[in-house]
Write a protein that holds these residues in place. Structure first.
Motif, PDB file in Angstrom:
ATOM      1  N   GLU A 178      22.114 -87.947 -34.490  1.00  0.00           N
ATOM      2  CA  GLU A 178      21.885 -88.229 -35.908  1.00  0.00           C
ATOM      3  C   GLU A 178      23.199 -88.501 -36.643  1.00  0.00           C
ATOM      4  OE1 GLU A 178      22.270 -83.678 -35.641  1.00  0.00           O
ATOM      5  OE2 GLU A 178      21.672 -85.383 -34.402  1.00  0.00           O
ATOM      6  N   GLY A 179      24.268 -88.756 -35.898  1.00  0.00           N
ATOM      7  CA  GLY A 179      25.592 -88.875 -36.503  1.00  0.00           C
ATOM      8  C   GLY A 179      26.028 -90.289 -36.820  1.00  0.00           C
ATOM      9  N   THR A 180      25.098 -91.173 -37.164  1.00  0.00           N
ATOM     10  CA  THR A 180      25.484 -92.526 -37.567  1.00  0.00           C
ATOM     11  C   THR A 180      26.427 -92.475 -38.766  1.00  0.00           C
ATOM     12  OG1 THR A 180      23.416 -93.464 -36.757  1.00  0.00           O
ATOM     13  CG2 THR A 180      24.612 -94.755 -38.385  1.00  0.00           C
ATOM     14  N   SER A 181      27.454 -93.295 -38.728  1.00  0.00           N
ATOM     15  CA  SER A 181      28.444 -93.317 -39.797  1.00  0.00           C
ATOM     16  C   SER A 181      28.028 -94.292 -40.889  1.00  0.00           C
ATOM     17  CB  SER A 181      29.803 -93.728 -39.238  1.00  0.00           C
ATOM     18  OG  SER A 181      30.741 -93.873 -40.284  1.00  0.00           O
ATOM     19  N   VAL A 182      28.079 -93.832 -42.124  1.00  0.00           N
ATOM     20  CA  VAL A 182      27.853 -94.685 -43.292  1.00  0.00           C
ATOM     21  C   VAL A 182      28.984 -94.412 -44.281  1.00  0.00           C
ATOM     22  CG1 VAL A 182      25.348 -94.763 -43.038  1.00  0.00           C
ATOM     23  CG2 VAL A 182      26.381 -92.946 -44.406  1.00  0.00           C
ATOM     24  N   PHE A 234      38.597 -95.967 -47.490  1.00  0.00           N
ATOM     25  CA  PHE A 234      37.326 -95.782 -46.796  1.00  0.00           C
ATOM     26  C   PHE A 234      36.904 -94.318 -46.887  1.00  0.00           C
ATOM     27  CE2 PHE A 234      39.599 -99.281 -44.925  1.00  0.00           C
ATOM     28  CZ  PHE A 234      38.630-100.277 -44.878  1.00  0.00           C
ATOM     29  N   LYS A 235      35.633 -94.094 -47.177  1.00  0.00           N
ATOM     30  CA  LYS A 235      35.097 -92.735 -47.179  1.00  0.00           C
ATOM     31  C   LYS A 235      33.615 -92.798 -46.862  1.00  0.00           C
ATOM     32  CE  LYS A 235      34.350 -92.626 -52.217  1.00  0.00           C
ATOM     33  NZ  LYS A 235      34.641 -91.878 -53.462  1.00  0.00           N
ATOM     34  N   GLY A 236      33.058 -91.664 -46.452  1.00  0.00           N
ATOM     35  CA  GLY A 236      31.640 -91.623 -46.108  1.00  0.00           C
ATOM     36  C   GLY A 236      31.343 -90.464 -45.197  1.00  0.00           C
ATOM     37  N   THR A 237      30.797 -90.750 -44.008  1.00  0.00           N
ATOM     38  CA  THR A 237      30.476 -89.698 -43.048  1.00  0.00           C
ATOM     39  C   THR A 237      30.921 -90.122 -41.660  1.00  0.00           C
ATOM     40  OG1 THR A 237      28.267 -90.616 -42.613  1.00  0.00           O
ATOM     41  CG2 THR A 237      28.447 -88.965 -44.364  1.00  0.00           C
ATOM     42  N   ASN A 238      31.405 -89.154 -40.892  1.00  0.00           N
ATOM     43  CA  ASN A 238      31.677 -89.301 -39.459  1.00  0.00           C
ATOM     44  C   ASN A 238      32.724 -90.362 -39.121  1.00  0.00           C
ATOM     45  OD1 ASN A 238      29.526 -87.433 -39.141  1.00  0.00           O
ATOM     46  ND2 ASN A 238      28.066 -89.122 -39.201  1.00  0.00           N
ATOM     47  N   ILE A 239      33.608 -90.685 -40.055  1.00  0.00           N
ATOM     48  CA  ILE A 239      34.646 -91.677 -39.813  1.00  0.00           C
ATOM     49  C   ILE A 239      35.951 -90.957 -39.467  1.00  0.00           C
ATOM     50  CG2 ILE A 239      35.980 -93.589 -40.768  1.00  0.00           C
ATOM     51  CD1 ILE A 239      33.675 -94.106 -42.718  1.00  0.00           C
ATOM     52  N   ALA A 240      36.451 -91.218 -38.275  1.00  0.00           N
ATOM     53  CA  ALA A 240      37.751 -90.668 -37.889  1.00  0.00           C
ATOM     54  C   ALA A 240      38.840 -91.406 -38.654  1.00  0.00           C
ATOM     55  CB  ALA A 240      37.951 -90.815 -36.382  1.00  0.00           C
TER      56      ALA A 240
END
Length: 258
Positions: A178-182, A234-240
Motif C-alpha cells: 500500500e506504499g504507492t508514492s504520491v 518535492f513533498k508527499g509520501t514515501n519519497i526518498a
C-alpha cells in the motif's frame, strides 16, 4: 580483492534472501537509483566495513535486489565478503535495459555486537557510467521502509542556463504493497517565491521515475525569467531523498542527492 561474478555465476546462487527478511532482522537495505540504458549504466560497489570496525572481524553476506521503474523485481545477487572484502557489480549484466531502484544490505554471517539503534548498513555506493566513462557516484542514504511514511519537503537549486538539461529522479523507498508514492512538485524562485505547482505521477513501491524539469513545468523558462537560478521542491509520501540531474546531448550525465 574486489569480487566480480558473471551473470552465469550469479544465476547459480540459491537461497535468495527476501528483502522483507533483511528489514525484519534489523538490516534494512539502502535504496539507490538504478539506470541501465543506451546512455548510462550502473555499477554497485561495497566494502566489508564490519571487518574493519568490529573486533571479531566478521565476514558478511552482501545482498542486492534490483527493481524496474514500476517496482517489479528485476534481479537478485548475493556474494560473500571476507575480511576487507570488496564487491563491484555491473548491474547491466544482470538486468540490461532496466532502470528503477537497487537496494543492498550487508549482513554479518554471525550475529555481532552492534551498538543499539537501527542497523542501516553503509560502505555501499553506486557508480554511474556514461558513454564517456564514470560520470558520478552516490553513496547509500535511505533505508527501505516496511510501512508508508510522510515525506517532508526536499528542495534543490539548479542553474537556469542548464534548464533544458535538468531534471529529477524520484525513488519510492517503501516496500509495503500500500506504499504507492504520491506528492506535489513546486517550481521555486531562489527568493522562496512559488512559481508553479503540479501533482506528481504515482510511483509504485520500490519504483522510480526520471522526469525532466520541462516535462514537469513546460512554462518554466517563462516563469523563471532572467533569474540565474531556480529550485525544485518535492513533498508527499514515501519519497526518498531525490536526485537532481543534468543530462547533455553528448551523453554526459550528472546525478546528485538533494
Amino acid at each position: 580483492m574486489p569480487v566480480h561474478l558473471s551473470p552465469a555465476e550469479s544465476c547459480r546462487m540459491s537461497g535468495e534472501l527476501q528483502i522483507g527478511e533483511a528489514v525484519a532482522r534489523g538490516y534494512p537495505p539502502a535504496v539507490l537509483y538504478l539506470r541501465n540504458d543506451e546512455i548510462v549504466t550502473t555499477e554497485v560497489c561495497a566494502f566489508n566495513y564490519f571487518s574493519v570496525f568490529m573486533k571479531d572481524h566478521p565476514e558478511v553476506d552482501a545482498h542486492v535486489w534490483l527493481f524496474d521503474g514500476a517496482g517489479k523485481p528485476a534481479g537478485y545477487f548475493h556474494s560473500e565478503l571476507g575480511v576487507n572484502g570488496q564487491l563491484q557489480l555491473q548491474t547491466s549484466e544482470l538486468c540490461p535495459r532496466v532502470s528503477g531502484t537497487v537496494a543492498m544490505a550487508l549482513i554479518p554471517k554471525h550475529e555481532t555486537k552492534l551498538r543499539p539503534g537501527r542497523k542501516v548498513t553503509t560502505g555501499y555506493y553506486a557508480q554511474y557510467f556514461s558513454q564517456h566513462g564514470a560520470v558520478t557516484l552516490s553513496h547509500e542514504r535511505e533505508p527501505v521502509a516496511a510501512a508508508p511514511f510522510p515525506t517532508s519537503a526536499w528542495m534543490q537549486s539548479y542553474l537556469t542556463r542548464l534548464l533544458k538539461e535538468s531534471g529529477v529522479v524520484l525513488v519510492n523507498s517503501c516496500m509495503a504493497s500500500e506504499g504507492t508514492s504520491v506528492g506535489t512538485a513546486r517550481l521555486m524562485a531562489l527568493n522562496g517565491t512559488a512559481l508553479g505547482e503540479r501533482a506528481l505521477p504515482e510511483i509504485a513501491p520500490m519504483g522510480a521515475v526520471r522526469i525532466s524539469t520541462l516535462d514537469l513545468f513546460p512554462e518554466a523558462e517563462r516563469l523563471i525569467g532572467a533569474s540565474e537560478g531556480f529550485a525544485l521542491e518535492f513533498k508527499g509520501t514515501n519519497i526518498a531523498s531525490p536526485f537532481s540531474y543534468y543530462e547533455f546531448a553528448n551523453g554526459k550525465f550528472s546525478l546528485h542527492h538533494f
